[in-house]
Design a protein around this motif. Structure first.
Motif, short mmCIF file in Angstrom:
data_model
loop_
_atom_site.label_atom_id
_atom_site.label_comp_id
_atom_site.label_asym_id
_atom_site.label_seq_id
_atom_site.Cartn_x
_atom_site.Cartn_y
_atom_site.Cartn_z
N ALA A 21 32.25 47.60 37.35
CA ALA A 21 31.51 47.70 38.61
C ALA A 21 30.01 47.87 38.38
CB ALA A 21 32.04 48.86 39.44
N ASP A 22 29.64 48.31 37.16
CA ASP A 22 28.23 48.55 36.85
C ASP A 22 27.61 47.48 35.97
OD1 ASP A 22 28.16 50.96 38.27
OD2 ASP A 22 28.90 52.11 36.57
N TRP A 23 28.34 46.40 35.70
CA TRP A 23 27.78 45.37 34.83
C TRP A 23 26.50 44.77 35.39
CZ3 TRP A 23 32.45 41.93 32.88
CH2 TRP A 23 33.22 42.68 31.96
N ASP A 24 26.39 44.70 36.71
CA ASP A 24 25.21 44.06 37.30
C ASP A 24 23.97 44.96 37.30
OD1 ASP A 24 26.14 45.82 39.20
OD2 ASP A 24 26.33 44.33 40.80
N LEU A 25 24.10 46.17 36.75
CA LEU A 25 22.91 47.01 36.65
C LEU A 25 21.84 46.39 35.76
CD1 LEU A 25 24.53 50.58 36.28
CD2 LEU A 25 23.33 49.65 38.28
N ARG A 26 22.25 45.52 34.86
CA ARG A 26 21.29 44.89 33.95
C ARG A 26 20.66 43.63 34.54
NH1 ARG A 26 18.45 46.77 30.83
NH2 ARG A 26 18.48 45.12 29.27
N VAL A 27 21.11 43.20 35.70
CA VAL A 27 20.61 41.94 36.25
C VAL A 27 19.12 42.06 36.62
CG1 VAL A 27 20.85 40.26 38.13
CG2 VAL A 27 22.88 41.20 37.01
N ARG A 28 18.71 43.22 37.06
CA ARG A 28 17.28 43.40 37.37
C ARG A 28 16.42 43.12 36.14
NH1 ARG A 28 14.45 48.88 39.95
NH2 ARG A 28 12.31 48.06 39.98
N ALA A 29 16.86 43.61 34.98
CA ALA A 29 16.12 43.33 33.74
C ALA A 29 16.22 41.86 33.38
CB ALA A 29 16.66 44.20 32.61
N GLU A 58 29.18 31.91 39.78
CA GLU A 58 29.35 32.93 40.83
C GLU A 58 30.79 33.45 40.88
OE1 GLU A 58 27.39 34.51 42.72
OE2 GLU A 58 25.58 33.37 43.17
N ALA A 59 31.76 32.56 40.66
CA ALA A 59 33.17 32.98 40.71
C ALA A 59 33.54 33.89 39.54
CB ALA A 59 34.08 31.75 40.72
N LYS A 60 32.71 33.86 38.49
CA LYS A 60 33.01 34.65 37.29
C LYS A 60 32.33 36.02 37.30
CE LYS A 60 33.31 30.34 34.67
NZ LYS A 60 32.78 29.53 33.55
N VAL A 61 31.52 36.28 38.35
CA VAL A 61 30.83 37.56 38.40
C VAL A 61 31.30 38.42 39.57
CG1 VAL A 61 28.80 36.68 37.21
CG2 VAL A 61 28.87 36.61 39.70
N THR A 62 32.35 38.01 40.26
CA THR A 62 32.93 38.87 41.30
C THR A 62 33.52 40.10 40.63
OG1 THR A 62 35.10 37.84 41.17
CG2 THR A 62 33.50 36.85 42.70
N LEU A 63 33.66 41.16 41.38
CA LEU A 63 34.21 42.39 40.80
C LEU A 63 35.63 42.18 40.26
CD1 LEU A 63 33.93 45.31 40.03
CD2 LEU A 63 34.57 45.95 42.39
N PRO A 64 36.53 41.48 40.97
CA PRO A 64 37.86 41.25 40.38
C PRO A 64 37.79 40.48 39.05
CG PRO A 64 37.92 40.84 42.73
CD PRO A 64 36.48 41.02 42.37
N ALA A 65 36.89 39.52 38.95
CA ALA A 65 36.75 38.77 37.70
C ALA A 65 36.24 39.68 36.59
CB ALA A 65 35.80 37.59 37.88
N ARG A 66 35.25 40.51 36.92
CA ARG A 66 34.73 41.44 35.92
C ARG A 66 35.80 42.42 35.47
NH1 ARG A 66 29.69 44.05 38.71
NH2 ARG A 66 30.17 42.80 40.55
N GLU A 67 36.60 42.92 36.40
CA GLU A 67 37.66 43.87 36.05
C GLU A 67 38.70 43.22 35.15
OE1 GLU A 67 37.52 46.84 39.95
OE2 GLU A 67 38.81 45.05 39.97
N ALA A 68 39.03 41.96 35.43
CA ALA A 68 40.00 41.25 34.59
C ALA A 68 39.45 41.04 33.19
CB ALA A 68 40.36 39.92 35.23
N HIS A 69 38.17 40.70 33.10
CA HIS A 69 37.55 40.50 31.79
C HIS A 69 37.48 41.82 31.02
CE1 HIS A 69 35.37 36.73 33.52
NE2 HIS A 69 36.59 36.47 33.12
N ALA A 70 37.14 42.88 31.70
CA ALA A 70 37.07 44.19 31.04
C ALA A 70 38.44 44.62 30.52
CB ALA A 70 36.53 45.24 32.01
#
Length: 340
Positions: A21-29, A58-70
């Protein structure tokens, strides 16, 4: 002689130690970075977004996609940790890199080996955590011990390797202390090693030899072919070690990041599968920049495994995207076992 009983390659990126859920914290950088290396050129965030629009990231950065990858990454790390525990090596050689954690701009060795008796790691200081970007501070705390901890190194083997490397034409820096450049107190070991200590070894660190390559910082980055040669020298040196010990060799870092390039990663993994050492030597330097430069940590381990005719096991490959521009970290997890 020393027997290589296991080789390993693992990604160590901060996203592996950050809740999805916090992976996008780095997007600002990511947005603020003016020049992202990608396939031999550099692009702004917006240019990358436009360039890669057809990939439907875009389909690979949804929260469900991120959770599955994690979840896949966590499962892969479990397999890796179990393989290391089952192999029960007497000594481990870890190949990683430094990102201005222990060496500053005043001195940047191309190839460094630790020759002392112990190393230490410790929690990140509150002052340093406060200066870190959010996505980095979360992961930094996750790959450090709860208290200052010393881990055993293997000084005799380190000296043997340094002698062998020098004899085979590798100019190596060796020290019996790990430099500590931080202004807020000691830093311990770079995260390439801390990740292995905590996520693969769970704090039960055997005697080991840390080797660091300068993958990130021009102009003295070892080229791909030199990294391959280092791996061949490593295997020969271990074979010449007179003690009857079981050795594991671990590469920490990679795969493509901070912009993911799945085509590059698949070509690399295919070359590993085919034991195509010539391909590894010829990887263009322009492709091995930024975070993807950490593939150079893998090259000595791959070369040593290939020379020993070891069998590759791809545990998983998980491209963990965090933005539509393709920023993120492609995670690779590979084992090599002695061929029976």
């Amino acid at each position: 002689m020393a027997e290589i009983v296991l080789c390993m390659g693992t990604s160590h990126g901060p996203m592996l130690s950050t809740p999805p859920a916090d992976w996008d914290l780095r997007v600002r950088a990511d947005r603020a970075e003016p020049a992202h290396p990608y396939r031999g050129a550099t692009y702004s965030f917006d240019e990358l977004t436009a360039l890669r629009a057809a990939e439907d990231i875009e389909a690979k950065v949804t929260l469900p996609a991120r959770e599955a990858h994690a979840a896949r990454c966590a499962a892969a790390l479990g397999v890796m940790a179990k393989a290391l525990a089952d192999a029960a090596p007497d000594v481990v050689v870890i190949v990683g890199n430094d990102q201005r954690e222990v060496f500053g701009p005043a001195i940047t060795p191309a190839l460094w080996l630790f020759g002392g008796e112990t190393v230490f790691d410790e929690p990140v200081s509150a002052a340093r955590l406060a200066k870190m970007p959010p996505g980095i501070s979360i992961s930094s705390a996750a790959i450090k011990p709860g208290t200052r901890t010393e881990y055993p190194a293997h000084a005799p083997l380190a000296r043997h390797l340094a002698t062998a490397f020098t004899g085979s034409g590798h100019d190596i820096t060796i020290s019996t202390e790990v430099p500590q450049r931080g202004n807020d107190g000691p830093t311990g070991m770079p995260h390439a090693f801390g990740f292995v200590y905590q996520r693969l070894m769970h704090g039960n660190v055997p005697p080991h030899v840390p080797i660091m390559l300068n993958t990130f910082y021009p102009p003295n980055q070892p080229r791909a072919t030199r990294c391959v040669d280092l791996g061949l020298a490593l295997r020969d040196a271990l074979a010449a070690w007179p003690d009857d010990v079981r050795v594991a060799v671990i590469a920490s870092g990679g795969l493509s990041h901070f912009v993911i390039d799945e085509a590059f990663d698949h070509a690399l993994l295919d070359a590993i599968r085919r034991r195509d050492t010539a391909y590894l030597r010829e990887i263009d330097e322009s492709l091995l920049q930024s975070g993807t430069s950490e593939v150079k940590n893998w090259l000595p381990v791959i070369a040593a495994a290939n020379a020993g005719q070891m069998t590759m096991q791809l545990v998983d490959y998980v491209p963990c995207y965090r933005s539509a521009a393709g920023t993120g970290n492609a995670m690779g997890f590979v084992l090599w076992h002695p061929t029976k």
